[in-house]
Each structure stands twice: as structure tokens, then as C-alpha cells.
Design a protein around this motif. Sequence first.
Motif, PDB file in Angstrom:
ATOM      1  N   ASP A  52      -3.858  -1.684 -19.729  1.00 45.72           N
ATOM      2  CA  ASP A  52      -4.245  -1.956 -18.350  1.00 45.72           C
ATOM      3  C   ASP A  52      -3.832  -0.777 -17.477  1.00 45.72           C
ATOM      4  O   ASP A  52      -3.067   0.098 -17.903  1.00 45.72           O
ATOM      5  N   VAL A  53      -4.338  -0.775 -16.254  1.00 38.79           N
ATOM      6  CA  VAL A  53      -3.974   0.263 -15.278  1.00 38.79           C
ATOM      7  C   VAL A  53      -2.901  -0.300 -14.362  1.00 38.79           C
ATOM      8  O   VAL A  53      -3.074  -1.378 -13.772  1.00 38.79           O
ATOM      9  N   VAL A  54      -1.765   0.388 -14.261  1.00 41.14           N
ATOM     10  CA  VAL A  54      -0.657  -0.039 -13.416  1.00 41.14           C
ATOM     11  C   VAL A  54      -0.638   0.825 -12.159  1.00 41.14           C
ATOM     12  O   VAL A  54      -0.717   2.054 -12.237  1.00 41.14           O
ATOM     13  N   ILE A  55      -0.529   0.179 -11.007  1.00 39.95           N
ATOM     14  CA  ILE A  55      -0.488   0.875  -9.714  1.00 39.95           C
ATOM     15  C   ILE A  55       0.822   0.525  -9.011  1.00 39.95           C
ATOM     16  O   ILE A  55       1.219  -0.647  -8.980  1.00 39.95           O
ATOM     17  N   LYS A  56       1.468   1.530  -8.473  1.00 38.17           N
ATOM     18  CA  LYS A  56       2.669   1.315  -7.665  1.00 38.17           C
ATOM     19  C   LYS A  56       2.389   1.806  -6.254  1.00 38.17           C
ATOM     20  O   LYS A  56       1.986   2.944  -6.061  1.00 38.17           O
ATOM     21  N   ILE A  57       2.586   0.924  -5.275  1.00 41.97           N
ATOM     22  CA  ILE A  57       2.333   1.304  -3.883  1.00 41.97           C
ATOM     23  C   ILE A  57       3.639   1.267  -3.093  1.00 41.97           C
ATOM     24  O   ILE A  57       4.561   0.508  -3.411  1.00 41.97           O
ATOM     25  N   GLY A  58       3.707   2.096  -2.057  1.00 40.98           N
ATOM     26  CA  GLY A  58       4.847   2.092  -1.152  1.00 40.98           C
ATOM     27  C   GLY A  58       4.575   1.131  -0.006  1.00 40.98           C
ATOM     28  O   GLY A  58       3.559   1.246   0.665  1.00 40.98           O
ATOM     29  N   ILE A  59       5.485   0.202   0.203  1.00 41.25           N
ATOM     30  CA  ILE A  59       5.314  -0.807   1.253  1.00 41.25           C
ATOM     31  C   ILE A  59       6.205  -0.450   2.440  1.00 41.25           C
ATOM     32  O   ILE A  59       7.422  -0.347   2.298  1.00 41.25           O
ATOM     33  N   THR A  60       5.605  -0.247   3.600  1.00 41.02           N
ATOM     34  CA  THR A  60       6.391  -0.002   4.813  1.00 41.02           C
ATOM     35  C   THR A  60       7.018  -1.318   5.267  1.00 41.02           C
ATOM     36  O   THR A  60       6.512  -2.401   4.942  1.00 41.02           O
ATOM     37  N   PRO A  61       8.137  -1.273   6.028  1.00 44.33           N
ATOM     38  CA  PRO A  61       8.854  -2.510   6.385  1.00 44.33           C
ATOM     39  C   PRO A  61       8.016  -3.537   7.134  1.00 44.33           C
ATOM     40  O   PRO A  61       8.335  -4.721   7.112  1.00 44.33           O
ATOM     41  N   ASN A  62       6.943  -3.111   7.801  1.00 49.05           N
ATOM     42  CA  ASN A  62       6.147  -4.052   8.592  1.00 49.05           C
ATOM     43  C   ASN A  62       5.043  -4.731   7.786  1.00 49.05           C
ATOM     44  O   ASN A  62       4.351  -5.596   8.303  1.00 49.05           O
ATOM     45  N   ARG A  63       4.864  -4.368   6.529  1.00 49.91           N
ATOM     46  CA  ARG A  63       3.768  -4.937   5.741  1.00 49.91           C
ATOM     47  C   ARG A  63       4.307  -5.891   4.669  1.00 49.91           C
ATOM     48  O   ARG A  63       4.001  -5.784   3.487  1.00 49.91           O
ATOM     49  N   GLN A  64       5.128  -6.840   5.127  1.00 49.36           N
ATOM     50  CA  GLN A  64       5.695  -7.802   4.181  1.00 49.36           C
ATOM     51  C   GLN A  64       4.632  -8.673   3.532  1.00 49.36           C
ATOM     52  O   GLN A  64       4.842  -9.222   2.450  1.00 49.36           O
ATOM     53  N   ASP A  65       3.446  -8.758   4.153  1.00 49.75           N
ATOM     54  CA  ASP A  65       2.380  -9.596   3.589  1.00 49.75           C
ATOM     55  C   ASP A  65       1.817  -9.020   2.295  1.00 49.75           C
ATOM     56  O   ASP A  65       1.158  -9.738   1.538  1.00 49.75           O
ATOM     57  N   CYS A  66       2.084  -7.740   2.033  1.00 51.31           N
ATOM     58  CA  CYS A  66       1.564  -7.097   0.809  1.00 51.31           C
ATOM     59  C   CYS A  66       2.625  -6.956  -0.267  1.00 51.31           C
ATOM     60  O   CYS A  66       2.511  -6.130  -1.167  1.00 51.31           O
ATOM     61  N   LEU A  67       3.695  -7.767  -0.167  1.00 51.74           N
ATOM     62  CA  LEU A  67       4.694  -7.800  -1.230  1.00 51.74           C
ATOM     63  C   LEU A  67       4.332  -8.841  -2.294  1.00 51.74           C
ATOM     64  O   LEU A  67       5.136  -9.158  -3.163  1.00 51.74           O
ATOM     65  N   GLY A  68       3.121  -9.358  -2.182  1.00 50.85           N
ATOM     66  CA  GLY A  68       2.554 -10.226  -3.207  1.00 50.85           C
ATOM     67  C   GLY A  68       1.162  -9.711  -3.550  1.00 50.85           C
ATOM     68  O   GLY A  68       0.458  -9.151  -2.693  1.00 50.85           O
ATOM     69  N   ILE A  69       0.742  -9.890  -4.790  1.00 50.11           N
ATOM     70  CA  ILE A  69      -0.543  -9.340  -5.233  1.00 50.11           C
ATOM     71  C   ILE A  69      -1.704  -9.999  -4.492  1.00 50.11           C
ATOM     72  O   ILE A  69      -2.708  -9.357  -4.196  1.00 50.11           O
ATOM     73  N   PHE A  70      -1.558 -11.288  -4.151  1.00 53.55           N
ATOM     74  CA  PHE A  70      -2.604 -11.961  -3.384  1.00 53.55           C
ATOM     75  C   PHE A  70      -2.787 -11.288  -2.022  1.00 53.55           C
ATOM     76  O   PHE A  70      -3.918 -11.119  -1.549  1.00 53.55           O
TER      77      PHE A  70
END
Length: 795
Positions: A155-173
Motif C-alpha cells: 500500500d501507499v503510506v502518507i504522512k502529513i504535518g498537522i498544524t495545531p488548529n486542524r485537530q479535525d484532521c487527526l482522524g482519517i475520516f
Amino acid sequence: MKFTISWLKEHLETTATDEEIVAKLTALGLEVEEHSDTSKAFSDFVVGQVLEEGKHPNADKLKVCKVDIGKTKVDIVCGAPNVEKGMKVVYAPPGSTIPVNQMKLKAAKIRGVESSGMMCSEYELGISDNHEGIIRLKDDSKIGQSYSEIAGLDDVVIKIGITPNRQDCLGIFGIARDLAASGLGQLKVRQNNSQKGSIKSPINIETKDTDLCPVFAGRYFKGVKNVQSPDWLQQKLKAVGLRPISALVDITNFVMLDLNRPLHVYDADKIDGKIIVRESKKGESFNALDEKNYDLKEGMCTIADEKKVLGLGGIMGGESSGCNESTENVLLESALFNPINIAKSGRNLSILSDARYRFERGVDPQSVLIGIDRATELISEICGGEFSEVVIAGKIPEDDRSVDLSVERIQKRLGVSLDDKETISILNSLGIETKQKGEAISCKIPSWRQDILEEADLSEEIIRIKGYDHIPITSVRISEKVNPAILSKGQKLISKAKHFIAAQGYNELVTWSFSFSDDCQFFGDNSKLEIVNPISEDLDILRPSLLPNLIGAVKKNASRGFETFSIFEVGSQYKTSEPEDQMNIACGIKVGIRQKKDWQNEKSLFDVYDSKRDLFNLIDHLILQQKKLTIIDEAPDWYHPGRSATVMLNKTIKIGYFGEIHPRISKHYKIKERINAFELLLDDIPSIAKKTTNKPMLNLSDFQSVSRDFAFVLDQNIQGYELIDSAMKVDRNLIQDVEIFDLFEDPNLGENKKSMAIKVTMQAADRTLKEDEIQELSSKIIEVIEKSTSGSVRS
């Protein structure tokens, strides 16, 4: 935040390529830090079977194994304690690269026995930290098959950097929701299946502080089997770098990564009485799941029972209630915790966990029941058993935030063309409900967006989805000449001071605006300068002076063999932490050798007169108009009381200090040489009334100058500048210069008396002075000095 493309597509229906997904993520502000195809990393690894295993002839702890890898059979020297005949293993052939350390394998002799490749552990494959033994594959694994296929690592694995204000993207959904809003696909919204319980929970829950924990939901499970997780679950966790532990723990990790909903499971049989959510008490401690003991401070959010602390709410659970393979009855927790308290507690105890990372950034309040229902579904499916209704302590906060926006203001702020229809479409795609109210649009903010508080936040969301590439490119240069008044007068003065001091042979230092309280104890009251969260223990206060950091630099360099220093800094020092209580200062230090000994000269050291000269030259450079500088016999406590002074401008403005640093400070820093310094108070320099870069015109007389020497017997407390000032007052047109050239002390002069001699230079601009004029001027000098100092001319 790591995820796989296949996991993402469980929530996002899309035909986009991997490269398109990566590009869109970065365009949305979810910067892609890593992007790797794991099938390539594991392409060389295959399934093998141990046919024979025996003791190494030359090493007690090594074994020699014959392994069937499908195409051939190879001999491998292995030191793993769990290797045995008949087991299926992961085989890495010569030429393959081990993921954990990027080591390229070669066939080699190990203690005299040829070894071709190796059998791998989870640690060596980078799957987990487990390196106690090699991987044991299932018995039905096909020999010679690619390991990435059976492990789900193709599979393809992606790692993204999450800024402190984007807590909504700490889940894959949440990531899928953002991509769908950008038009990259259709979001698959999973209906929440509210699970009805069949038994009553024997464990009650009490929340004593709803500020620390607004809501705590728990569900009791009876008769579960904490088995090994199914392959699909293990593969998902391994792919993003988590080690599978047991079904119960793996399910909570899965829900956290999938829906950004941290959960926790307790072994219900280890709970005494009821669950109590409360503040920690002084002296309490607990053994955490990371096998460390933590001493709690008062005010932390603890999860406890009637006898002991079970864990730190929102951060980490405790060993005392942890689940293991014998666990039969569990309590599932889904709660909401105070982000500020979570952040403070985590920092105080230096605990880093996935739960803390999410809770301190803000978790969707409405996910409390969604998370517990999803976990219930999986526990029932994998572990079996019965479960109760959800027991809730506290109340799920109602989130009814609403923000009004103006499309016209949005266009001005962003510089892009928008209409109401497009704006509403973008907001709706993000889950923001809208309602037209005249020229304004009322926006109801969804509970998962804790970061949207005002219109400016909505502006950012709109341009993020529309695309930053729609912002028009304009030149920052205007057609007219660039405004020369970019810098303020104060900024120009600071720049001018820096350039001049550097031209005098000083090296500029730029030190921290913070300093060490122990080093600053000599520089006044520092009680109002303490930093609540210092970046280092030795940078715990705002600097009350530039001198401590500069002297510290002298100490560090002296310990490395340097002996001569001319260093300076221009910057702010502080009285208190209030904005108006900071001052701009130019500070210079000279330490060590001015002139080395050679065949022409004797060795000489820097002294206070070097600092005085440099300070006066700096003042002359910065203040171009007519001025009068005088010296008074006083200085701050950090200077030597007998070798320092204060410089006054026009007798009314205290503009700077110079002198030798007090010996007690030199002793504190363990510096043997004398430290000579000057400080110029830049904020107290008066503004120039008339803008000019020119110095006053230099008028030199064509006529002969005359010098006369005078010696006076004076009281010990009379300072040299008093004689100079008195002599200059006699006639400023004719007296061009006065300097002290001798100081003599002897008991014969009288008790507490001294002799001081001055040289007076006299010169007229329009004539040569006659003898009677010189004599009259000399008599007036003697008369004025005797009157002002109560001294007498020495015959």
C-alpha cells in the motif's frame, strides 16, 4: 499523522491517483511530509520455512538453519531464541535492504559458516520495536510468496504535518472530509449504529469536576475474550507504525486513528467500586502503561476508583487497571477533557501520548457517543460477550457557534472574485450550514471544527478550498519611488549606533532576551521578570541588563583560551514584563590586552578610559547638534564605585554610564581580568530638531595658542570634572581645552587633601593673545576654581 491510501478510500470514493491525492493534500494545507510505497520497500522479502536447525559449531548462542524459500534452499546463521524447525519466517535475500537501518545484505561467513541472507524480526522490518525474536508467520502461508502481500503492506503510506488548529484532521475520516470538500471525491458517510445494551452496568461513574471533564461515558462488557486482533486490524495498525497488542487495545487505537476519537479500556474486575473523575491530590502517584511511575501534582485530572488512581484522564491509563489476555470484563471509556489542563499536566509530567496530542488540540464533543458505539460494534464482533447501556456522567456540551460573514469583506480580504453562490457552496462542502440574512451569510460551525471562531477563519477556509492559486499575483513595488521613511527614528538610531560601534573595532553579539536569574542578581530587582514557561532552566527571566549575557560570553570564550574581547550588543532590556517597561540600550565591553608587549611597546590593558572614549565618540556620532556632556560621580551598583561615572547631557538628561564592572560580579563569573563597559540609553537621546547629517562647521583659528599649568590643593571629595567645568566657565571663547595631567597625594598637603594639576589651552579666533590678557585670564581661572572648590592654588 500517518495513513494509507486504502484506509483513506474506505471513507472517500475517488478515482484520483496517489500523486493527485498527495498534491491536493498539500494544497489544502495538510502538508505531505512523507509519501512511500511500502510494496517497494518489502518487494524482496518472501515467505520461507525452516527445514532444519542445529547448533553452530563455533558459537554457543548461534544456530545454523536450512530454510526453504521456494526456488531454492539456503543456509542461514541465526541468533534468534525462538527459531525452530517447521516455522514459517520472513526471509531477506542477499542484495535486499533492511528497512530499519537501510543496511544492504551480503552473503558472508559468520564464525566460519556461510550465511545467505537473514530471517527478520518486526524491528528489522520497521513494523514495531519488537526485536526479541524473528517473525512467526501463519502455518498456511505459502512458501516463496511475497511478504508484503500476506502482511497487507502493499500500500501507499502518507504522512502529513498537522498544524495545531486542524485537530479535525487527526482522524482519517476528517482527512477524507477535507478532500471531498475540495472536489477530489465523494465522502462516504457511515451511519452511526447506536448499540442497545442487554445488561446493567455494575460500575457507576461520578464526575466531581465538570470543568476538567465535562462528560464521561462508559460501557460495561461482560464475558469478552481479549484475543489476538484479526489480520485486517493488525495490518492497518502496522502500516501506520503501531504495534498490535491485543484486540481490546487495538480496537481503541483503530477508532482513534479512524475517527479522531480517543478511547480507553479498563479491566473492570480491577476497579474497586465506582469510577470517580476528580482533581489529583498532593502526594498521589500511579504506575502508567508506559511502565513508569508518575508523581501527580494538585489539580490534574485523574480517573480513580474508591481506593486508587487508575490513570491520568486524556493522557495515559495505569497498569493497575490495564487489560491483558486473561481479561474477561471491561469498561470502555469515551470522555471529553479540558484541553488546557491536559496540556499543562502532560508538560509537567513529560508524558507524550496520542490521546494527549488530540485532547489538548480539541476533540469533537459530539464524537463521545459515536466513538463508543463504533468500538462496541468491533468489540462484539471480535471479542464477543454482552454489554450494557452507556452510563454517562456530566453532559455533552452543546455547540451552537454561529458566525456572520460578508462576501464583500471576504473579497477584500482575499483579493479574489467571489459571489454568494460560490461562497455558500464552499462552506456547505465543509459541513458548515449557511443561511442568507440580507447581505450577510449566517454560518453554523460544525462541532468538529474547534478552530473556527470568526469571519477571518472562514476566509481562510474559503480560499483553502477554492485554491491559493486563485489569488492574483501583483508586484509589491509601486511605480513611484519607494517611501524612504520605512524605518522609524528609533530604528534608524539603533542601526546607526550598531554601525558606528562596529567601526570602532567591536564585534557584535546577538544574545537571548532572556537571562539566568543567578547571574542577574546584581542588576536590580528581578521579581517582576520571571518567565512562567522558560525555554531553559538557565533562561528563566527577561534580561534586566545587556551586561549579564555579554559577560557570560566573555566567560565562555575565556575558558577556551581567548584573552581579549571588544564586544557589544544593541537591544532591549526590561524593568518588568509590561510592554512599556523596556528600554533600548547600546552596551559595549572591553576586556584584556590593548597592546601586546613587543620590542617597541610595553604590554597594556584596557581600562575605564577606553570605555569612556568609545561612549563619548558614540554620543558625538549620534547627536550632531550643539550639546554639552558632563560627568557626575555616580553609577549603578554593578559598576566599581571608584572607577565609574554617569554621563549627563546638557546637565539634565542622564544618557549613559561607563566604568569598570564591580569586582564581586567578576568574581561571580570567575573572570580575573577587569571588565570595562559602557551603556548608552538610546531612548533618552533627544530628537534632532533639524534634520541634518552634517556636523557643525569646524572653525580653526589661524593664531597661536598658549598653554598654562595650574595646580590646586583640594579636598579629597573634589572630582576632576569640577575643575574642568569651572575653568571652562571663565571664558568659553578664549579657553579652548582643559585637561588634568597630574594627581598628587601627600600627608604634607594636609588631612584629606590632594593636589590636582590642570593644563589650560587659550586661543583667540581673531588675534594673538597679549601677555596682559593671558595674565588676566589666568587670575580669573584661579579665582573661580578657588571659589567653586574651596581649594587653594599650590605655590
